[in-house]
Design an enzyme around this catalytic site. Structure first.
Site, PDB file in Angstrom:
ATOM      1  N   GLY A 459       0.809  -1.211   0.000  1.00  0.00           N
ATOM      2  CA  GLY A 459       0.000   0.000   0.000  1.00  0.00           C
ATOM      3  C   GLY A 459       0.842   1.259   0.000  1.00  0.00           C
ATOM      4  N   PRO A 584       7.614  11.696  -4.632  1.00  0.00           N
ATOM      5  CA  PRO A 584       7.147  12.600  -3.577  1.00  0.00           C
ATOM      6  C   PRO A 584       5.720  12.316  -3.108  1.00  0.00           C
ATOM      7  CG  PRO A 584       8.206  13.831  -5.342  1.00  0.00           C
ATOM      8  CD  PRO A 584       8.086  12.416  -5.821  1.00  0.00           C
ATOM      9  N   LYS A 653      17.468   6.069   1.641  1.00  0.00           N
ATOM     10  CA  LYS A 653      17.606   5.655   3.040  1.00  0.00           C
ATOM     11  C   LYS A 653      16.386   4.902   3.556  1.00  0.00           C
ATOM     12  CE  LYS A 653      20.958   8.819   5.140  1.00  0.00           C
ATOM     13  NZ  LYS A 653      21.138   9.981   6.023  1.00  0.00           N
ATOM     14  N   GLU A 657       9.424   3.994   8.229  1.00  0.00           N
ATOM     15  CA  GLU A 657       9.255   4.009   9.673  1.00  0.00           C
ATOM     16  C   GLU A 657       9.622   5.306  10.365  1.00  0.00           C
ATOM     17  OE1 GLU A 657       9.919  -0.513  10.897  1.00  0.00           O
ATOM     18  OE2 GLU A 657      10.798   0.081   9.008  1.00  0.00           O
TER      19      GLU A 657
HETATM   20 MO1  MOS Z   1       8.288  -2.793   9.653  1.00  0.00          MO
HETATM   21  S1  MOS Z   1       7.627  -2.889  11.614  1.00  0.00           S
HETATM   22  O1  MOS Z   1       9.853  -3.453   9.810  1.00  0.00           O
HETATM   23  O2  MOS Z   1       7.347  -3.876   8.751  1.00  0.00           O
END
Ligand code: MOS
Length: 696
Positions: A459, A584, A653, A657
């Site tokens: 997604g 972007p 990079k 997360e």
């Molecule tokens: Mo992420 S928590 O490494 O899928």
């Protein structure tokens, strides 16, 4: 030459298919003769099944079988013992799947599941993490393979000698990954071969796990994951749905579709461990850190050790001569925790970045300035320079865009009628990793190109990003490129996890494209297929790898109702330095998604476990609160134009997360600035702030 597709804001390639409903998810493929599985969870915490009475269930219309430990196909032991389901009568936690009812319709399977009678012998259980839990121990390492504890200098002496100190403990509850698409699988056996359509972040690791469990060569298993409705870590490896579907399909000798319900996700597919984190910081009177200690406590299950790297963030974020980090874990009678977006960094940054705010107040300097003063070009943990570190640039640009200058640091200094207004800041970082991946690039006679790699698009827009990377690497407009992903028959690639998908896959795609271009130059027919194998980036140019991280700065403004304690977000603004941004549109979406989850963590999310029953009482989206659209008045994400040649050929990079890291701390710091009240246990619910007018 180059079409310059990378860096441009293309819409998702599969967007039209998704909005018109033709994009198929794991249990949406039409399958002849398919049956439906319904998982039966244990209703006790710890014990042993003494009897399973399937009479009524089997007599129910449409029910084909009840699969349980007494009749299930056998599986081999593997590295993930929590996946060896229906193999033995032992129950390790409440909600453990103990049977699967298979029927000719979903409704019949569900009704059959209701009619299965199970008797248990039960024993006492321990399901609540405390800082004095007798079971706390020191694991050999923490995830994925970090040392459990670290120490530099002499923390105790450094801390004792410092003029300014904070010693604070923060608590975070269990958090439950709730992808829009629950874990779901269609499993089909044909002549000893297994085909699964699975909702997973990585078809390759799922195939490897199934091969081990069913003792099959990987070539006889095919895992397809074309479209995946989110994962956030919980679909990082094979999960119960795929194992149960494969077991059930083998048992009834028919294809089986099995989708876990929303309620069944809470626990058994993984969740973020609760944490108890003591942070001690010491500084000079000018705010220079002299001592840092982060002691983290978390939980794992009795089935498998999962030791979250909660304090690892603190090892590399800010410098100080005296530093210590520790992890202790308790084995509880609970489901095994698992990855959830920025596992470790996210809860760890909440604690450290909150404690820094407390230190800034204790020292009497601005919290942005405090972070800038404690920046370091050398990783304090590794003793080597970072490949690039633009934390300070993120803080400065964020402060500028947010309008931080001139902020009155005193709590409760801004009021608008009944609303107390406050602003907060936090730093953010996440490791920039990559994993070995491979890809193929093929030239077609019509001048188009086919690029294939077993990447997964959960997604995020990964399919579109790889298409852009491939076009530039081939030196053609993207319209001439077809990209195929999401199938274990394609060249093996890293999973979509750890923010390393784009970095890993780009590497492989660029190698394959380059190899193809060389062949074409050498006059090889255009139909020739070329394979490029990508290496891991763990070693660059034969030298030991340098520490590589993405960085960010999170800024938040909240308003708090002075009477009810209700916290509302006015605005949230993040600036990130995450290498090259491929697309972007999808990058912004990733970052805003992460920040929204951080907001959710700060104000809403909380897995509430009832110790008597050893189960989460809020196990649906009506009772497990998450941030909704109405809670987000304004979130903006920006990034720096960062170039870092030490990463990978794409200069990427990873952005999956970092958006969540630090976000909850920025919210909590803003709440403190608004109210003068420091809530050290998330979430910051209104009952913790009610009557805040009188609390300060
Ligand atoms: Mo992420 S928590 O490494 O899928």
């Amino acid at each position: 030459m180059s079409a310059g597709a990378v860096g441009r804001a293309y819409p998702r390639l599969e967007g039209p298919a998704k909005v018109t409903g033709t994009a198929r998810y794991a249990v949406e493929y039409p399958v002849d003769g398919v049956s439906y599985g319904w998982a039966v969870p244990s209703t006790v915490v710890r014990g042993r099944i003494t009897r399973i009475d399937t009479t009524e269930a089997l007599a129910s219309p449409g029910v084909l079988a009840v699969v349980h430990h007494g009749n299930a196909p056998r599986m081999a032991p593997g590295p993930q013992p929590e996946l060896r389901l229906l193999q033995e009568p032992t129950v390790h936690y409440r909600g453990q799947y103990v049977a699967v009812v298979v029927a000719t319709s979903l409704e019949a399977a569900r009704e059959g599941a209701r009619l299965v009678r199970i008797d248990y012998d039960t024993g006492p259980h321990s399901t609540v993490l405390t800082d004095d839990h007798p079971g706390l121990y020191k694991p050999d390492q923490v995830n994925p393979s970090y040392p459990t504890d670290t120490a530099e200098g002499d923390f105790d002496a450094g801390y004792a000698a410092a003029p300014v100190r904070v010693d604070v403990t923060y608590r975070t509850p269990a958090y439950h990954n709730n992808p829009m698409e629950p874990h779901a699988t269609t499993a089909q056996w044909h002549d000893g071969r297994l085909l699964v359509h699975d909702s997973t972040q990585g078809a390759t690791p799922v195939r490897a796990t199934l091969a081990e469990l069913f003792e099959l060569p990987p070539e006889s298993i095919r895992v397809v994951a074309q479209h995946v409705g989110g994962g956030f870590g919980s679909k990082g490896y094979a999960k119960a749905s795929v194992v149960l579907a494969a077991l059930a399909a083998r048992h009834v000798d028919r294809p089986v579709k099995l989708a876990l319900t929303r309620q069944q996700l809470f626990g058994p597919v993984g969740y973020r461990t609760p944490t108890i984190q003591r942070v001690r910081l010491a500084a000079d009177t000018d705010g220079q850190l002299t001592a840092i200690c982060h002691d983290a406590i978390s939980q794992t299950s009795t089935v498998r050790e999962f030791a979250e790297q909660t304090a690892v963030y603190t090892r590399s974020m800010y410098a100080a001569p005296h530093r210590r980090t520790t992890h202790r874990v308790a084995r509880l009678d609970v489901p095994t925790p698992f990855w959830m977006r920025a596992p470790g960094e996210c809860p760890g940054a909440y604690a450290l970045e909150s404690a820094l705010d407390e230190l800034a107040i204790a020292v009497g300097i601005d919290p942005v300035e405090l972070r800038i003063r404690n920046d370091t070009a050398v990783d304090p943990d590794q003793g080597r320079p970072f490949t690039s570190r633009n934390l300070v640039a993120c803080l400065r640009e964020g402060a500028e865009r947010f309008g931080w200058a001139g902020r009155d640091p005193s709590p409760r200094s801004v009021r608008d009628g009944r609303w107390l207004i406050g602003t907060g800041v936090a730093g953010s970082s996440y490791p920039a990793r990559s994993r070995p991946s491979s890809a193929t690039a093929t030239a077609r006679p019509d001048g188009s190109f086919l690029v294939q790699i077993n990447a997964t698009d959960i997604g995020t827009g990964a399919r579109t990003a790889m298409w852009q990377v491939a076009a530039d690497a081939l030196g053609v407009p993207p319209e001439r490129v077809e990209i195929r992903i999401g199938d274990s028959e394609l060249p093996t690639a890293a999973l979509a996890g750890g923010s390393m998908g784009t970095a890993s896959w780009s590497w492989a795609v660029m190698r394959a494209a380059q190899a193809l271009r060389e062949k074409l130059r050498d006059g090889v027919p255009r139909t020739g297929e070329v394979t490029g194998e990508a290496d891991t980036t763990e070693e660059v140019g034969g030298q030991p790898a340098l520490p590589r991280y993405a960085y960010g700065a999170q800024f938040v403004e909240v308003r708090v109702d002075a009477d009810t304690g209700e916290v509302r977000l006015n605005r949230m603004l993040g600036v990130f330095a995450a290498g090259r941004v491929v697309n972007p549109t999808t990058a912004r979406s990733q970052l805003i998604g992460g920040m929204t989850m951080g907001l959710s963590m700060a104000l809403h999310e909380e897995g509430l476990l009832d110790e008597r029953y050893g189960d989460w009482v809020n196990h649906d989206l009506a009772t497990y609160h998450i941030t909704g659209c109405a809670d987000v008045e304004s979130i903006e994400a920006y990034w720096l134009d960062e170039r870092d040649d030490e990463l990978n050929p794409a200069g990427v990079k990873g952005i999956g997360e970092i958006g969540i890291v630090g976000a909850a701390a920025a919210v909590a710091n803003a709440v403190h600035h608004a109210t003068g009240v420091r809530i050290r246990e998330l979430p910051i619910r209104l009952d913790k702030l009610i009557g805040v007018s009188d609390l300060a």
